[in-house]
Structures are given as C-alpha cells and as structure tokens.
Motif scaffolding. Sequence first.
Motif, PDB file in Angstrom:
ATOM      1  N   THR A 311    -104.774  24.388   3.442  1.00 31.17           N
ATOM      2  CA  THR A 311    -104.468  24.473   2.029  1.00 31.17           C
ATOM      3  C   THR A 311    -103.674  25.609   1.646  1.00 31.17           C
ATOM      4  O   THR A 311    -102.577  25.696   0.952  1.00 31.17           O
ATOM      5  CB  THR A 311    -105.852  24.589   1.234  1.00 31.17           C
ATOM      6  OG1 THR A 311    -106.717  23.918   1.752  1.00 31.17           O
ATOM      7  CG2 THR A 311    -105.892  24.462  -0.286  1.00 31.17           C
ATOM      8  N   HIS A 341    -109.497  22.837  -4.844  1.00 31.21           N
ATOM      9  CA  HIS A 341    -107.874  23.420  -4.526  1.00 31.21           C
ATOM     10  C   HIS A 341    -107.403  24.035  -5.810  1.00 31.21           C
ATOM     11  O   HIS A 341    -106.720  25.155  -5.622  1.00 31.21           O
ATOM     12  CB  HIS A 341    -107.017  21.984  -4.257  1.00 31.21           C
ATOM     13  CG  HIS A 341    -107.194  21.354  -2.814  1.00 31.21           C
ATOM     14  ND1 HIS A 341    -107.476  22.247  -1.844  1.00 31.21           N
ATOM     15  CD2 HIS A 341    -106.825  20.151  -2.549  1.00 31.21           C
ATOM     16  CE1 HIS A 341    -107.312  21.233  -0.903  1.00 31.21           C
ATOM     17  NE2 HIS A 341    -107.118  20.379  -1.122  1.00 31.21           N
ATOM     18  N   ASP A 405    -103.050  15.726   0.529  1.00 30.40           N
ATOM     19  CA  ASP A 405    -104.387  16.250   1.540  1.00 30.40           C
ATOM     20  C   ASP A 405    -104.861  15.073   1.764  1.00 30.40           C
ATOM     21  O   ASP A 405    -105.235  14.264   1.137  1.00 30.40           O
ATOM     22  CB  ASP A 405    -104.830  17.372   0.340  1.00 30.40           C
ATOM     23  CG  ASP A 405    -106.076  18.013   1.377  1.00 30.40           C
ATOM     24  OD1 ASP A 405    -105.515  18.037   2.506  1.00 30.40           O
ATOM     25  OD2 ASP A 405    -107.018  18.537   0.964  1.00 30.40           O
ATOM     26  N   GLU A 406    -105.634  15.244   3.001  1.00 28.28           N
ATOM     27  CA  GLU A 406    -106.286  14.285   3.553  1.00 28.28           C
ATOM     28  C   GLU A 406    -105.758  12.900   3.488  1.00 28.28           C
ATOM     29  O   GLU A 406    -106.282  11.905   2.980  1.00 28.28           O
ATOM     30  CB  GLU A 406    -107.727  14.183   2.879  1.00 28.28           C
ATOM     31  CG  GLU A 406    -108.503  15.442   2.932  1.00 28.28           C
ATOM     32  CD  GLU A 406    -108.669  16.230   4.481  1.00 28.28           C
ATOM     33  OE1 GLU A 406    -108.762  15.288   5.111  1.00 28.28           O
ATOM     34  OE2 GLU A 406    -109.167  17.473   4.443  1.00 28.28           O
ATOM     35  N   GLY A 558    -113.084  18.176   3.036  1.00 28.32           N
ATOM     36  CA  GLY A 558    -112.447  19.171   2.490  1.00 28.32           C
ATOM     37  C   GLY A 558    -113.514  20.200   1.461  1.00 28.32           C
ATOM     38  O   GLY A 558    -112.914  21.452   1.215  1.00 28.32           O
TER      39      GLY A 558
HETATM   40 MG    MG Z   1    -108.677  20.756   3.289  1.00 24.82          MG
END
Ligand code: MG
Length: 695
Positions: A311, A341, A405-406, A558
Amino acid sequence: MTAGARASAPPDSAGPSPRRLRPSDPVSRIPGVGAARAARLAEAGFPTVAHVLRHLPFRYEDRRRFGRVAELVAGEPATLFVRLAGARGHRMRRGLLRIEALADDGSEAIRVVWHNRYASFLQAAQSGRSAVLYGAPAVTPRGELRLENPETEFFEPEEEADPLHSGRIVGVARRVADLSPRTWRALVRRALDALSPEFEAASGASAEVAAAIEAAQFPAEMADAERARARLAREELVALAARIEDKRARLLARPGVPLSADDALRKQAAEALPFPLTGAQRRAVAEISADMRSGRAMARLLQGDVGSGKTIVAGLALLLAARNGFQGALMAPTEILAEQHMTSLAAWLGRAGVRVALLTGRVRGKPRQAVLAGLERGSIDVVVGTHALVESPVRFRRLALVVVDEQHRFGVAHRARLFRKGASPHVLVMTATPIPRSLAWAIYGELDVSVLDEKPPGRSAVTTRVRAPEARARVYAFAAERVRAGERAYVVVPAIEEGEREVAATRETAARVTAAAPGVAVGTLHGRMPPDERSAVMADFAAGRIGILVATTVVEVGVDVPEATVMIVENAETFGLAQLHQLRGRVGRSPRPSWCVLVAGERATDAARERLVLLEKTTDGFVIAEKDLEARGPGDLLGMRQSGLPPLVIADPFRDLPALGEARREVLRRRARGERLASDLFGYREEPPPRDERE
Ligand code: MG
Ligand code: ADP
C-alpha cells in the motif's frame, strides 16, 4: 494423410472453387454446411473453420482390423463392424426407448442394448443396417456376453466401403451440436479439403501445422496422431505467446505523462512517511518512478506476499502524480479495503499536501456530489474507492495514474474501464497472490514486474497448527485468553453458499465461540451485511470493542488490524492453500507472536488434512502456490479467466503452460527471421496494434 481420404470429399458439393477456405472463415463456408447447421455450430461454440479444425478426436480406433465378435472378452473394449438384426424398442420414461438388437459380423452374433434412445435411433437400427460399435462386452447373469450402450456409428449401404470411416484409423471427437461422429468426421474432411492452398504456403511453420492438423484428424498411424497433437499444442502456445507479446508491445507503445520527483518532493515524502521503507519497497519505488518519468505509460505489476507493504508503495506513486499536478485513483475490491486504504493513506498523504477522497457505494447524496465535482474540477488529487470508480459517471480532470489493488479480484472488464478514464494513464496493479514462476509470464507477461520479497521489520512469525474438530473449545478458549491480553482473534467460517447459509454459519459459530469465551465480546461479519454495518463492525474490532470476530472470507483480502494475533479457520479443508495463506496473513502484523489454527471439519479426509499440514511447515507463498497449482490447476488459482487470455483448446492448461516460456522464445525467433506467425488456426492474426489498450 491418405490419398483415399482426400478422394472421399464430394467433388461437386460446394460450387465453383471450394479450395478457397481460410481458417478464419465462418463454418457456413465449409462445403455442404447450410445456414441452419452453421447456426447450430456457431451456437455450440464453433463459429469458424478454425474452431472445427482445432476440435481434435479424443480417441482413435484402428478400423483397419476390426475385432471379431467370436473373440470378444468380457470387460475388454473392441471395435466391431457388424450387421444389425431384430431391433426392438421398449418404451421407458419420457418417451425414450430401450433398444435391443443382434449384431453379427459373420463370426458370431452378440446381443446389444442401448438405453434412453429416441425413436429415430430404432429406425436407424433397422435390419440389415451396418454399424461400427465400440464398447466392452459384459457377462449377463445368464452367462451370456452382451454389449451395453456401445458407441454406435450407423452406415448407409453405399457408405460401407467409405474410406473415411472404415479401413483406416478413425478419430472420435467429442460430440458437437449433436452431430453424429460420422457427420462430424465428414465435415472436418470437407473443411480440410477446401482449405486454401495459401494457408499452407503462407509460411514455413504453417505448412507443418496444416500437416499436423491433417495427421491429428486423419492419422495414417496411431503414433502420428500423438505427434501431431503435440505439434499443435506447441503451435497453440506460440499463438498465445504472440498475443501476450502484442499486448505487451501495445502497452509499451502508450505515451504517458512524464512525472518526476525533485529533491524537495523526495524530502517531503520521506518526512511524511510513517516509517522507513524496506529495501524491497525502495527498489519497487525506484522502478515505478523510472517508469513514470519515462514518457511512456507505466504498465507494472507489484507482486508481494500478504503484509509485504504494497500500500505504501502505491501511496508514493499517487503522491508523485499529485505533486506533478495530476490525479491518481486507487481501486480496491471491497469497501472494507477501500476504507482501510483511505484511513492509512489519507493521514500521511495529507501531511504531504495531497487532497484525498473516498468514493464507494456507501458515499451517497451531497458528499458523493462533492467528490464527483472535486474530481472533475481537479480539487481532489487522489481518490480511493471500489469499482464504484468505474461504474458511476466519474470524470477526472487529469487522471495520470491508476492503481488496482488485489487485482485478481477484479474482472478484466472492470480494469479496462478504469484504463479508459484517462488518455493513457500509468497503471500499477498489485497482487498478493504469489504466482508460480512457471506461470507468471503466462498470466502477466505483458507487464513489468516489481516484487516485494521482504517483510517490514517488527513482524512475528505465525505458528500454524492443524487441529481436529474436538479441539475447538480449547482453541476458542485460547483465543479468548489472547484477547484478554489485549490482542484480537478472527474465526473464519467457509461461506459454502452466499446468502442465508452464510448468515446462519456465522451466527452459529459465534454462539459456540461465545460459550467457550466468557466475558469476551464476539462480533460477526459477512457479505450479506449492509456496508455501513460492516464498517462499524470493523471499526469496533480494530478498536478492541470486539475481541473475537467471526467472519466469512470478506476478511481475506488486505484487512489490516495489527493487534490481531489469532486466526482460526473452520473447515479449513474446504479452502485452497493459497487462500488459507491469505487468511493467515491477517495475523503476524506486529511484534507479538501469532497463531493460525486450521480446524479440519468432521468430514475432512486424511488426504485433506495432510494437505493442510503443508501450511504448518512453510510460510513461503510461492511454495504454497505451487502446491495449489498441482492440486487445483492454474485456472482456479490465478484467475486465468480474468487474465483475458483465450482458453487453450489443444494444449493442456496444466501440463503445457510451463512451456509457454519456450513458446515466447519461438515467437521472438520467428519474428527475427521475418516469418509470419501462421497461427490463423488458433485465432491469432497479425495485425497492426490498435492505438490503445481496450480489451
Ligand atoms: Mg494490501
Ligand atoms: P500488503 O502488501 O499485504 O498490502 P500492507 O500494505 O497492508 O501490506 O502493509 C501491511 C502492514 O505493514 C501495514 O500495517 C503497514 O502499515 C505496514 N508496513 C508497510 N511497510 C512498512 C515498513 N517499511 N515498515 C514498517 N511497517 C510497514
């Protein structure tokens, strides 16, 4: 190929010049295929000639020498050429028939039974009709040999000596659009005979490929078929490799706004950061900033095991975009993750003077309008969100960087839509799924790759144990003990089915946990909860108002609560190893020792428990991914479908994909020699690259 087979093509079937077919032509251009049949073929997934040619037999019969009824042995399959007699049908359920007949090949007769057939089958099995039967006879209670449900090919009298279907090695393919094996074989023959001569002449490789198709469909010898199939599998991989190369070339050709950091920005970033970067993070940041400076648009994958600190790397890239006067977007697969996030980035990005906003499905009404307006006006630098970022009419003033992300959680379509938001933004995709090296290029070959192979300091090792269901109460009590010491615990239940069952499963487990953990606050979290409620639960858990969180796999990706030290997974055998590894990554996020307890369910087999033990032994995500690959195949593990690559038809996605590296070298070799890649057959056409990446 045999001369006889060629000669069998009806010479007059398709108008003036039949030898003009190309693999990319619609099936309707195959001589003898009318509009209705073409439509049915297309519907069955066979729209083009190439689709037909690629559909290879799964089995071959040597019909040069048929078996003899007199020599049949129970349980041993044989191919017989027989004449049928005395066929009778017995009515069964739904108007279907059970059909019996005698099959005689001159050596002896055998009784044959077919179940669940239509009346048309009985008509076809009329007395005197010839047929090829394939099957293994069985012994009836009365001690007779009988053939049940053999594969059956009826012959018209005039076809008995047809060299296409007998007197040779004959392939049997999986049934398409309900065409009989013989109809299919004839169709393939006509397609092969009508192929344009240029198909073979186009390049060195394709003559060989054309020969291989012929040999795989109509082999002269059994060994030819196997060799031909291997040759075609290689060619299919070459076509796949060529596509990946093209995609890469297209990505590399995209211009990108040059974004660079001066010393002042570097200093400011270093001061804003909550902690010093690891060596691996520094390397990744250097690679990313080199990309973003270059004037070409970045297309990079940031790969790092759970907890490796992706991140913050993304945050620095977003900072770079913002401080160059552009906008950045970070897209996460769940609201929980997006919010997390937001919390972790907003603080330090804010210190560095970046204006960050959140946009998820939950942000509604006035606040939503404000974010949308801010993005359009340019008064927001960085937006963090879910797929809401691509779904709603979000307009950016000057988007220059997209972080996903992911990324394995997103479909290709979602990603592509985000790509379209800016002219050609820099793109950074992040994944915690360790990709076995043998497959990395197949999945992400078009991207540059940075790897975070180092954990941030101050992490504890996670002790992993596999436990029997009887140990549950003790395991829960242990979790309660850790919670009383100020820590947190997860209990993950498999969401066997989404929906009510999921709700019930979390509720039941929560009741059991509560009974075993007196005085500890137990909360639940599942996909059915309204997003508001979910965030509230996560906040309570993070703050310690909830000590043990019973959840479905919504916590898989996450989620970051450093105080969590115990991860208990119920019915662990129902999860993939890589997924369990992800879940385990939710703990061990502080210097305190952590535990992962995999509770095997009552019905877990020994083999399933054995598989779990691997996690006791290793924390290496790559080793785990390789094992998962062995057990489940690549499609499942890596979201091959989401990779946007075409499915493999001839090559085996499990066995052959590792050879893709060799296929890539072959592409480069052929291109260096100026050879065309004559892989029309595999749907690969060389064409000028489109202007941007939009698939
Ligand atoms: Mg992550
Ligand atoms: P992931 O790669 O799984 O997305 P995260 O980015 O969520 O990992 O980071 C995991 C945790 O590690 C977070 O709490 C983050 O603040 C912390 N972290 C990341 N980098 C460092 C570092 N260099 N030093 C200390 N802690 C770090």
